[in-house]
Design an enzyme around this catalytic site. Structure first.
Site, mmCIF file in Angstrom:
data_model
loop_
_atom_site.group_PDB
_atom_site.id
_atom_site.type_symbol
_atom_site.label_atom_id
_atom_site.label_comp_id
_atom_site.label_asym_id
_atom_site.label_seq_id
_atom_site.Cartn_x
_atom_site.Cartn_y
_atom_site.Cartn_z
ATOM 1 N N ASP A 63 0.871 -0.976 0.014
ATOM 2 C CA ASP A 63 0.101 0.133 0.122
ATOM 3 C C ASP A 63 0.962 1.369 -0.048
ATOM 4 O OD1 ASP A 63 -2.496 -1.224 -0.078
ATOM 5 O OD2 ASP A 63 -2.538 -1.214 2.227
ATOM 6 N N ASP B 277 -9.765 -6.272 2.977
ATOM 7 C CA ASP B 277 -8.637 -6.932 2.539
ATOM 8 C C ASP B 277 -8.563 -8.442 2.560
ATOM 9 O OD1 ASP B 277 -7.231 -4.538 1.558
ATOM 10 O OD2 ASP B 277 -6.309 -4.076 3.841
ATOM 11 N N ASP C 106 -5.078 -4.779 6.388
ATOM 12 C CA ASP C 106 -5.594 -4.822 7.891
ATOM 13 C C ASP C 106 -7.235 -4.837 7.601
ATOM 14 O OD1 ASP C 106 -5.857 -2.155 6.560
ATOM 15 O OD2 ASP C 106 -4.758 -1.048 8.276
ATOM 16 N N PHE D 200 -15.751 7.789 5.633
ATOM 17 C CA PHE D 200 -15.178 7.267 4.522
ATOM 18 C C PHE D 200 -14.963 5.848 4.104
ATOM 19 C CE2 PHE D 200 -10.835 5.799 2.898
ATOM 20 C CZ PHE D 200 -10.729 6.249 1.666
ATOM 21 N N SER D 201 -15.087 5.417 2.893
ATOM 22 C CA SER D 201 -14.585 4.063 2.667
ATOM 23 C C SER D 201 -13.658 4.115 1.398
ATOM 24 C CB SER D 201 -16.030 3.274 2.328
ATOM 25 O OG SER D 201 -16.321 3.330 1.098
ATOM 26 N N ARG E 113 -14.184 6.198 -1.979
ATOM 27 C CA ARG E 113 -13.412 7.351 -1.829
ATOM 28 C C ARG E 113 -13.818 8.611 -1.600
ATOM 29 N NH1 ARG E 113 -10.191 7.096 -6.600
ATOM 30 N NH2 ARG E 113 -11.897 6.530 -7.774
ATOM 31 N N MET E 114 -14.731 8.667 -0.596
ATOM 32 C CA MET E 114 -15.408 9.812 -0.198
ATOM 33 C C MET E 114 -15.726 10.030 1.104
ATOM 34 S SD MET E 114 -17.875 11.448 -2.927
ATOM 35 C CE MET E 114 -19.279 10.561 -2.532
ATOM 36 N N GLN F 66 -14.134 2.090 -1.158
ATOM 37 C CA GLN F 66 -14.860 1.949 -2.119
ATOM 38 C C GLN F 66 -15.378 3.255 -2.805
ATOM 39 O OE1 GLN F 66 -15.496 -0.433 -0.188
ATOM 40 N NE2 GLN F 66 -15.345 -2.554 -1.175
#
Ligand code: ATP
Ligand code: K
Ligand code: MG
Length: 679
Positions: free
Chosen positions: A307, A519, A515, A376-377, A381-382, A379
């Site tokens: 990452d 994932d 984590d 935020f997530s 990205r917001m 997926q």
């Protein structure tokens, strides 16, 4: 909790004493049969002992010599067992010291969830379902779930992150970990794991797991060793008729002892110790492996997926500035950014709040009352909030926020975004009621020294791929600065899984770390999946290695440990086999020179007698194992290099060395043996 575990000295008496005894127990043939080479050695030792007893009964003059041979054969098995016991003992010592970091604390136990009358008990006496009160300054006594209250908790003991985190009843921030410290306020916690059954405890049990499974590589090597043992068995058996035919006399004890000197006892004796020691080196790095196979796979890894944020760059991306679009006042953008981040607990969100508060007059946020937080997530990205007055605020990756606004980019916006991205920063677009207002610049800093580590990995032939949810421009800038071989931008957890499958389809072994729950599929798919200890239970279940420090750069260290394990085993195998081949030429002529005087020319070593030759060879055979125990436990010195280069180097040192050493060693021992008139 998961502090760095102390290293044990190589020959620590506290480990050595129990190992001396454990090595005796391992002489039990039922245990030894899983190691065919050593089992054969034990059978030969037993036969030689019987021959000695017969010689003794018959009053034969050779009894003393046969007794010595038998003793050295027993030593050979014993020291191989000792090597294994030492390796296991070191692992156990490490597990004990890991356990001692979980200290006992007082716990304020509540009779029921509704009271605040506490009874102070030891954390060790807590059971699942017990309810405890933790207040500012208290250590959380066990893993559990908050059922009442809100508190800030310092989790640095397990996460290494110094900023306290909020833990509250209900929702996904309700889980608390034993050993962390409450900084402010209070919580009522229901204990979910009783002492001895916490996550760390289960990991320790794995480290100690005495019944270690052989890895596929070890099994393959064992088959090779059994093959060699059978070949030399045939060699020795067919020698017998020759000896008989020539009318010469070579005692049977000599012949069977010869077998032990020729079969691969060195590697057969040290193989298991090398494997256990490899696991132990990982634990020393605070990594727990669920199987030995994962450690080996780490040594064979072709592609390393890393990452960006937190691994290649520092985890906390900090807001560095606000850049309004034309027609928007800067304080207006700053205020919108602040509101959009009020419920955002990510390091990015916190840093936006911090910077905005510094720039704005006090008390601004009191004007905002949040109706709903949008977390935020990876997926979406917001992240953002919906306010009570109906205002909707969002911030996030440019493309994601533009899609939410249902508008395209403008020339000015593209310019701002590109400028930030090309500097390696993350641009966050801020929008209010689906109208873009401006951009937050999150600064991303590449960790110092990471470039050198990637260079090392490249020398070892490992390809590094950086994965990021960030835009391609930022990704390219950071990738170039860090020196990774490739990158994947605007990645979602699904992309990650796809990338792993693609690499594996090309026959490559892939390692990654992660984590989050999202994932977990990728961790399970990867050949080497390193889960962070702070990660979700799903991630920890899916990974085959767990890093107690939750340090994503640990993956690099894990690859090194795996490589060192493979190279140690390869080097000692080369040495062992070269040794046995050399012994064939070193002692056979000396053993048969009386029968076939023609062999005298081959007796280059000039060993003093057949008896001395065989005794010296058996002694040498035992001493080599002892001499190599430290190397088996510590691993051979390892500098990053390509596989071909390492192979050449090892063949030279361990192959050639293995050929030469027996000639020198056996000759030296022969001189001592004949000087002392032992044979
Ligand atoms: N707290 C946040 N609120 C809104 N948007 C965010 C937030 N954090 C990150 N983003 C945006 O979402 C994108 C993806 O973030 P994500 O955390 O998935 O990936 P990343 O941090 O760039 O890379 P990595 O996979 O290494 O964590 C970021 O590039 C950024 O544009
Ligand atoms: K041998
Ligand atoms: Mg991230």
């Amino acid at each position: 909790m998961a502090k760095k575990v102390q290293d044990t000295a190589l020959l620590d008496p506290a480990v050595m004493r129990p190992a001396l005894l454990a090595a005796l127990h391992k002489l039990d043939p039922r245990a030894l049969v899983s190691n065919p080479v050593m089992f054969v050695t034990e059978v030969v030792a037993a036969l030689t002992t019987l021959l000695f007893l017969r010689n003794l009964a018959l009053g034969s003059g050779a009894a003393f010599l046969v007794a010595q041979i038998a003793a050295w054969l027993w030593f050979t098995v014993y020291f191989a067992n000792f090597a294994e016991a030492m390796a296991e003992g070191r692992g156990k010592a490490r597990a004990d010291s890991l356990r001692s970091t979980q200290s006992e604390t007082p716990a304020k136990k509540l009779a029921s969830p509704d009271t605040r009358d506490v009874e102070t008990v030891s954390s060790r006496s807590l059971r699942t379902g017990d309810i405890v009160l933790v207040e500012a300054g208290d250590i959380v006594p066990a893993d559990g779930e908050a059922i009442d209250g809100v508190a800030s908790v310092d989790e640095s003991a397990i996460t290494g992150e110094s900023a306290p985190v909020i833990r509250e009843a209900g929702g996904d921030r309700s889980s608390v970990t034993g050993g962390t410290r409450v900084v402010s306020d209070w919580l009522k916690v229901r204990v979910t794991a009783k002492p001895g059954e916490s996550f760390l405890d289960r990991m320790i049990a794995l480290v100690e797991g005495a019944k270690r499974q052989k890895t596929p590589n070890e099994i393959a090597l064992n088959i090779l060793l059994v093959g060699m043992t059978i070949i030399f068995l045939l060699v020795v058996v067919t020698l017998e008729p020759f000896v008989a035919y020539s009318g010469a006399f070579v005692p049977v004890a000599y012949l069977i002892a010869l077998l032990v000197t020729l079969i691969p006892t060195t590697i057969g004796g040290l193989l298991s110790a090398i494997g256990v020691a490899g696991m132990d080196r990982l634990v020393k790095a605070n990594v727990v492996a669920k199987s030995g196979r994962a450690v080996e796979a780490a040594g064979d890894v072709d592609t390393l997926l890393l990452d960006k944020t937190g691994t290649i760059t520092f985890g906390a991306r900090m807001a560095d500035g606000f850049y309004p679009l034309p027609g928007v006042r800067e304080p207006d953008l700053t205020e919108a950014s602040l509101y959009a981040s009020l419920s955002d607990e990510t390091p990015e969100g916190r840093s936006v709040v911090e910077l905005a508060r510094k720039l704005l007059p006090r008390g601004v946020e009191q004007r905002a009352s949040v109706k709903q937080a949008v977390a935020f997530s990876a997926q979406t990205r917001m992240s953002g909030v919906d306010l009570v007055d109906g205002t909707e605020l969002r911030k996030g990756a440019t493309d994601a926020v533009l899609a939410w606004c249902e508008t395209g980019s403008s020339k000015t916006l593209t310019d701002i975004v590109e400028r930030i991205a090309k500097s390696g920063g993350t641009p966050l677009l801020v929008a209010r009621d689906r109208r873009p207002l401006g951009v937050i610049h999150l600064k991303d800093i590449v960790k110092p020294g990471i470039r050198e580590r990637f260079a090392e990995l490249r020398r070892m032939g490992v390809r590094t791929v950086m994965i990021t949810g960030d835009n391609p421009l930022t990704a390219a800038a950071i990738a170039a600065e860090a020196g990774v071989d490739d990158f994947l931008a605007e990645a979602t957890p699904e992309n990650k899984l796809e990338l792993i499958r693609k690499e594996q389809a090309e026959g490559k072994l892939v390692a990654m770390c992660g984590d989050g729950s999202n994932d977990a599929p990728a961790l399970a798919q990867a050949d080497v999946g390193v889960a962070m200890n702070t990660g979700t239970p799903a991630a920890k279940e899916a990974g085959n290695l767990i890093d107690l420090d939750s340090d994503p750069t640990k993956l690099i260290e894990i690859v090194m440990v795996g490589k060192q394990l493979l190279i140690s085993r390869g080097s000692l195998t080369t040495f062992s086999i070269a040794n046995d081949v050399a012994k064939y030429f070193a002692i056979l002529p000396a053993l048969f020179v009386t029968a076939y005087p023609g062999l005298g020319a081959l007796n280059v070593m000039g060993l003093s007698s057949p008896g001395s030759a065989i005794l010296s060879a058996v002694i040498f055979n035992a001493l080599v194992i002892i001499a190599l125990i430290p190397l088996a436990l510590k691993g051979v010195k390892y500098t990053p290099a390509s596989a071909a280069k390492l192979l050449r180097h090892n063949l030279l040192i361990y192959g050639l060395g293995g050929l030469v050493v027996p000639f020198i060693g056996i000759k030296a021992i022969d001189l001592v043996v004949s000087a002392l008139a032992l044979a």
